[in-house]
Design an enzyme around this catalytic site. Sequence first.
Site, mmCIF file in Angstrom:
data_model
loop_
_atom_site.group_PDB
_atom_site.id
_atom_site.type_symbol
_atom_site.label_atom_id
_atom_site.label_comp_id
_atom_site.label_asym_id
_atom_site.label_seq_id
_atom_site.Cartn_x
_atom_site.Cartn_y
_atom_site.Cartn_z
ATOM 1 C CG ASP A 237 -2.216 -0.866 1.167
ATOM 2 O OD1 ASP A 237 -2.131 -1.768 1.934
ATOM 3 O OD2 ASP A 237 -2.771 -0.995 0.087
ATOM 4 C CG ASP B 154 -7.124 -3.363 -0.938
ATOM 5 O OD1 ASP B 154 -6.507 -2.226 -1.461
ATOM 6 O OD2 ASP B 154 -7.004 -3.638 0.141
HETATM 7 C C1 DX5 Z 1 -6.357 0.806 2.774
HETATM 8 C C2 DX5 Z 1 -5.322 -0.390 1.971
HETATM 9 C C3 DX5 Z 1 -5.811 -1.902 2.067
HETATM 10 C C4 DX5 Z 1 -5.658 -1.930 3.776
HETATM 11 C C5 DX5 Z 1 -5.918 -3.477 4.031
HETATM 12 O O1 DX5 Z 1 -6.311 1.908 2.322
HETATM 13 O O2 DX5 Z 1 -5.683 -0.195 0.540
HETATM 14 O O3 DX5 Z 1 -4.768 -2.530 1.340
HETATM 15 O O4 DX5 Z 1 -4.195 -1.964 3.873
HETATM 16 O O5 DX5 Z 1 -5.714 -3.587 5.309
HETATM 17 P P1 DX5 Z 1 -6.893 -4.504 6.288
HETATM 18 O O6 DX5 Z 1 -6.741 -5.802 5.598
HETATM 19 O O7 DX5 Z 1 -6.375 -4.441 7.643
HETATM 20 O O8 DX5 Z 1 -8.228 -3.710 5.841
HETATM 21 ZN ZN ZN Z 2 -4.592 -1.904 -0.888
#
Ligand code: DX5
Ligand code: ZN
Length: 234
Positions: free
Chosen positions: A47, A190
């Site tokens: 990310d 996501d």
């Molecule tokens: C949010 C990101 C995601 C997030 C996923 O802006 O794009 O990829 O980090 O993390 P979890 O699985 O903890 O929601």
């Molecule tokens: Zn992401």
Amino acid sequence: MPNRQLFDQLRATAPQISVGVLTADWMSLGTELKLLENAGVKLLHFDVMDGCFCPAMTLGAPLIKGAKTPLLKDVHLMIDEPLSKVDSFVAAGADIITVHAESTRHVHRLLQVLGKMPNANDPNRGLIRGLAVNPGTPLESIEPLLGELELVLLLAVNPGWGGQQFIPSTRARLARLRQMTGDSILLGVDGGITRDNVAEVARMGADIMVTGSAVFDGKAPLENVRFMMNAIGK
Ligand code: DX5
Ligand code: ZN
């Protein structure tokens, strides 16, 4: 149209989880990556946040390049005006490079430019162009772009943080998106993917499910990733 080898591979092996590194133990990232490899995970989600497109700042191309791993590098750019920056992420070894529909006025041109870039790991592998859409972005807005991408990534949270709750409207959006695209495009979800909903989201037809804090929770990543892989029949 980029080489389809990687697309065909991801299509054939769907559903897959793509594990986010944001909440991994960065002081022992090598060990964390080995844990994912040994568990059979195929995708590593980075990310990238610039503090402008969304509030947080996270990591850049050097960390992605420095991550020595056979896992496919799934790079999610949450940055403003990515056109002038995508080449550094492609050069860092992105296999999937996902840009946000909301991050530039010229998203069609951005996808065209990406469609001409080779995969720096292996020119025969091809590069997957992903388009990410925030929870508040109408799906109709991406209809004109479907010929210029290989993946649509539905954000099930508002971008900027790990550990958020899965937004329920994502279910209907995923169904609508599959109606729009058929099997011609990979669909990803996501954010907010946990032990409790990963099997359901897979059943709903997601090809790629990004999960971060449900794996790297600071306590039992190996047990978590085995649970998630098992839940989707891997
Ligand atoms: C949010 C990101 C995601 C997030 C996923 O802006 O794009 O990829 O980090 O993390 P979890 O699985 O903890 O929601
Ligand atoms: Zn992401």
